[in-house]
Design a protein around this motif. Structure first.
Motif, PDB file in Angstrom:
ATOM      1  N   LEU A   1       0.526  -1.301  -0.235  1.00  6.00           N
ATOM      2  CA  LEU A   1      -0.429   0.315  -0.096  1.00  6.00           C
ATOM      3  C   LEU A   1       0.640   1.387  -0.141  1.00  6.00           C
ATOM      4  O   LEU A   1       0.339   2.589  -0.280  1.00  6.00           O
ATOM      5  CB  LEU A   1      -1.201   0.076   1.122  1.00  6.00           C
ATOM      6  CG  LEU A   1      -2.235  -0.929   1.257  1.00  6.00           C
ATOM      7  CD1 LEU A   1      -2.758  -1.321   2.881  1.00  6.00           C
ATOM      8  CD2 LEU A   1      -3.592  -1.279  -0.100  1.00  6.00           C
ATOM      9  N   ALA A   2       2.261   0.915   0.731  1.00  2.00           N
ATOM     10  CA  ALA A   2       2.805   2.809   0.111  1.00  2.00           C
ATOM     11  C   ALA A   2       3.163   2.648  -0.596  1.00  2.00           C
ATOM     12  O   ALA A   2       3.473   4.364  -1.051  1.00  2.00           O
ATOM     13  CB  ALA A   2       4.086   1.982   1.415  1.00  2.00           C
ATOM     14  N   THR A   3       3.725   2.048  -2.075  1.00  2.30           N
ATOM     15  CA  THR A   3       3.609   2.994  -3.729  1.00  2.30           C
ATOM     16  C   THR A   3       2.023   2.307  -4.074  1.00  2.30           C
ATOM     17  O   THR A   3       1.740   3.544  -5.124  1.00  2.30           O
ATOM     18  CB  THR A   3       4.521   1.588  -3.812  1.00  2.30           C
ATOM     19  OG1 THR A   3       4.173   0.433  -4.063  1.00  2.30           O
ATOM     20  CG2 THR A   3       5.338   2.027  -3.296  1.00  2.30           C
ATOM     21  N   ARG A   4       0.762   1.957  -3.422  1.00  2.00           N
ATOM     22  CA  ARG A   4       0.287   1.008  -4.709  1.00  2.00           C
ATOM     23  C   ARG A   4      -1.229   2.352  -3.832  1.00  2.00           C
ATOM     24  O   ARG A   4      -2.665   2.343  -4.951  1.00  2.00           O
ATOM     25  CB  ARG A   4      -0.198  -0.183  -4.304  1.00  2.00           C
ATOM     26  CG  ARG A   4      -1.703  -0.462  -5.756  1.00  2.00           C
ATOM     27  CD  ARG A   4      -1.261  -0.543  -6.667  1.00  2.00           C
ATOM     28  NE  ARG A   4       0.301  -2.028  -6.538  1.00  2.00           N
ATOM     29  CZ  ARG A   4       0.452  -2.214  -7.791  1.00  2.00           C
ATOM     30  NH1 ARG A   4      -0.111  -1.934  -8.702  1.00  2.00           N
ATOM     31  NH2 ARG A   4       1.731  -3.150  -7.652  1.00  2.00           N
ATOM     32  N   ASN A   5      -1.334   2.157  -2.430  1.00  2.00           N
ATOM     33  CA  ASN A   5      -2.221   3.044  -2.030  1.00  2.00           C
ATOM     34  C   ASN A   5      -2.202   3.835  -0.550  1.00  2.00           C
ATOM     35  O   ASN A   5      -2.748   3.330   0.427  1.00  2.00           O
ATOM     36  CB  ASN A   5      -3.808   1.823  -1.828  1.00  2.00           C
ATOM     37  CG  ASN A   5      -5.231   2.473  -2.168  1.00  2.00           C
ATOM     38  OD1 ASN A   5      -5.505   3.990  -1.651  1.00  2.00           O
ATOM     39  ND2 ASN A   5      -5.792   1.780  -1.920  1.00  2.00           N
ATOM     40  N   PRO A   6      -1.384   4.778  -0.554  1.00  2.00           N
ATOM     41  CA  PRO A   6      -0.960   5.346   0.486  1.00  2.00           C
ATOM     42  C   PRO A   6      -2.256   5.892   1.083  1.00  2.00           C
ATOM     43  O   PRO A   6      -1.808   5.721   2.702  1.00  2.00           O
ATOM     44  CB  PRO A   6      -0.205   6.526   0.384  1.00  2.00           C
ATOM     45  CG  PRO A   6      -0.069   6.451  -1.276  1.00  2.00           C
ATOM     46  CD  PRO A   6      -0.906   6.087  -2.106  1.00  2.00           C
ATOM     47  N   ALA A   7      -3.481   5.883   1.219  1.00  2.38           N
ATOM     48  CA  ALA A   7      -4.784   7.062   1.513  1.00  2.38           C
ATOM     49  C   ALA A   7      -5.165   5.355   2.039  1.00  2.38           C
ATOM     50  O   ALA A   7      -4.780   5.735   3.908  1.00  2.38           O
ATOM     51  CB  ALA A   7      -5.102   7.324   0.708  1.00  2.38           C
ATOM     52  N   LEU A   8      -4.764   4.399   1.952  1.00  5.85           N
ATOM     53  CA  LEU A   8      -5.374   3.247   2.508  1.00  5.85           C
ATOM     54  C   LEU A   8      -4.199   2.766   3.816  1.00  5.85           C
ATOM     55  O   LEU A   8      -4.493   2.545   4.486  1.00  5.85           O
ATOM     56  CB  LEU A   8      -5.606   2.093   2.063  1.00  5.85           C
ATOM     57  CG  LEU A   8      -5.969   1.043   2.568  1.00  5.85           C
ATOM     58  CD1 LEU A   8      -7.928   1.016   3.097  1.00  5.85           C
ATOM     59  CD2 LEU A   8      -6.036  -0.249   1.369  1.00  5.85           C
ATOM     60  N   LEU A   9      -3.395   2.748   3.448  1.00  4.88           N
ATOM     61  CA  LEU A   9      -2.377   3.239   4.398  1.00  4.88           C
ATOM     62  C   LEU A   9      -2.206   3.648   5.675  1.00  4.88           C
ATOM     63  O   LEU A   9      -2.393   3.103   6.688  1.00  4.88           O
ATOM     64  CB  LEU A   9      -0.403   2.820   4.251  1.00  4.88           C
ATOM     65  CG  LEU A   9       0.095   2.961   4.673  1.00  4.88           C
ATOM     66  CD1 LEU A   9       0.414   1.792   5.338  1.00  4.88           C
ATOM     67  CD2 LEU A   9       1.827   2.649   4.147  1.00  4.88           C
ATOM     68  N   GLU A  10      -2.407   5.663   5.482  1.00  3.13           N
ATOM     69  CA  GLU A  10      -2.720   5.595   6.655  1.00  3.13           C
ATOM     70  C   GLU A  10      -3.976   5.173   7.345  1.00  3.13           C
ATOM     71  O   GLU A  10      -3.990   5.500   8.659  1.00  3.13           O
ATOM     72  CB  GLU A  10      -3.041   7.200   5.903  1.00  3.13           C
ATOM     73  CG  GLU A  10      -2.934   8.372   6.683  1.00  3.13           C
ATOM     74  CD  GLU A  10      -1.652   8.553   8.047  1.00  3.13           C
ATOM     75  OE1 GLU A  10      -2.086   8.612   8.825  1.00  3.13           O
ATOM     76  OE2 GLU A  10      -0.779   8.113   7.368  1.00  3.13           O
ATOM     77  N   ALA A  11      -4.836   5.227   6.619  1.00  3.71           N
ATOM     78  CA  ALA A  11      -6.504   4.533   7.670  1.00  3.71           C
ATOM     79  C   ALA A  11      -5.908   4.046   8.339  1.00  3.71           C
ATOM     80  O   ALA A  11      -6.252   3.446   8.989  1.00  3.71           O
ATOM     81  CB  ALA A  11      -7.577   4.144   6.333  1.00  3.71           C
TER      82      ALA A  11
END
Length: 382
Positions: free
Chosen positions: A202-212
């Motif tokens: 997720l760090a590269t693919r979907n940072p917003a989800l990682l933050e959530a």
């Protein structure tokens, strides 16, 4: 939903990939062939055709299925696919791709991006599992590195404000990060390893989800049944079991203890592991000695011989007895064959201890991860 298993063991169900809105099937097919070749898989080894759902289906040809994964047995796939000059990561990715192309039940993907993400996350999980070294403990009040985590009686281990989730998960599971091993049950260990793999992707693919997910980890540990529901997809079922020797690297696997008496010992109801590829399963307690498939089955069989009652009346497992008996059985061809004939059967349903073995009907792996197609729905926290 997963489709039914193919009617013949000579045919794989493979992958089904949906086009993006406005994407022509011909363009999707071209991108998929480029993706296959990037992983060293020749298109002639794969059947590709339009699917009734409006997507494209990819699967190994019957000839390659028989040559590479006979009877849906993927345990020797890494050796079969080995090539001079491969990096470990390239070899692992190819094994993942081919094992998925051999899937006995359909693996659906909402886009090529989603397919790429879930091949990649499996690689992250394998590497994290191979680096994980822990001490065994079954209760939740075990320690975690205090720089990153604090324990809450109601909500479990919580991430400190300001600390990144990836670093915290590494510190808890990889001794090189802190210089010590922390206590885990095998089930909780798989959660940390899988979440680390998901977070890295997720760090590269979907940072917003990682933050959530990071913010949720500061407020409540998503664990046990909730972890399964939030982060994982189950492949197969008791009604449509996955073949006993079909494994894709990065999957979470349960080996059930089919002996009722020893299953009463806390922590020995079964064994949760990550499939590392190459016929190896994670050993979080001795990471330099990953389990082989047959070794794992024989070890679980001998749990029944290691049960002892402590001075306090509690049941405990004598691992030295289990280790000695396992080595002796593996070295004795007839005894080994007899134990494996029983243990490699499909497990009985929960609560039943009859004629079943230790093999689960299902495998588990991460849900979709990409923006717009991810199905990870975090719980609403008060």
């Amino acid at each position: 939903m997963l489709s039914a298993a193919p009617s013949s063991t000579h045919h794989a169900a493979g992958l089904r990939v949906q086009p993006r809105p406005g994407q022509a099937l011909a363009g999707l097919q071209t991108r998929l062939f480029d993706w296959l070749q990037a992983h060293g898989v020749e298109p002639r080894a794969v059947q590709c055709h339009a699917d009734a759902s409006g997507g494209v289906r990819l699967r190994l040809t019957p000839e390659m299925l028989a040559a590479w994964t006979p009877g849906f047995d993927t345990l020797a796939l890494a050796t079969t696919l080995q090539r001079d000059g491969d990096t470990p990561d390239a070899a692992l990715a190819r094994e993942i791709v081919v094992a998925m192309l051999a899937a006995p039940q359909t693996m659906p993907f909402d886009s090529v991006d989603e397919l790429e993400a879930r091949v990649s996350v499996r690689g992250h999980i394998v590497r994290a599992a191979a680096r994980t070294a822990l001490a065994f403990r079954t209760d939740d009040a075990a320690e975690r590195p205090t720089e990153y985590w604090h324990y809450d009686e109601d909500h479990g281990f919580l991430l400190h404000e300001g600390q990144p989730l990836i670093d915290a998960l590494r510190a808890a599971t990889q001794p090189e990060a802190t210089g010590r091993r922390y206590d885990f049950s095998c089930y909780r260990a798989t959660e940390y390893v899988i979440l680390l793999g998901i977070a890295q992707e997720l760090a590269t693919r979907n940072p917003a989800l990682l933050e959530a997910i990071t913010q949720a980890s500061r407020r409540r540990a998503i664990r046990s049944g909730a972890f399964h529901e939030v982060f994982l997809t189950e492949f197969g079922s008791m009604a449509q079991p996955v073949p006993p020797r079909y494994y894709v690297p990065g999957a979470r696997v349960w080996f059930r203890n089919p002996h009722e008496g020893s299953a009463d010992v806390e922590g020995y109801e079964g064994s949760w592991v990550i499939y590392l590829g190459g016929g190896r399963f994670s050993n979080f307690w001795k990471r330099e000695q990953p389990y082989g498939f047959e070794q794992k089955c024989v070890e679980i069989h001998h749990w029944r011989h290691g049960v002892q009652t402590g001075a306090d009346g509690a049941l405990r497992m004598n691992e030295d007895i289990v280790e000695r008996r396992t080595a002796a059985t593996l070295a004795h061809p007839k005894r080994r064959a007899a134990v494996l004939a029983r243990m490699q059967r499909l497990r009985d349903p929960q609560g039943v201890y009859a004629a079943g073995g230790c093999i689960d009907a299902t495998r588990e792996f991460p849900r979709p991860l990409c923006p717009g197609t991810s199905t990870i729905a975090l719980p609403v926290l008060a």
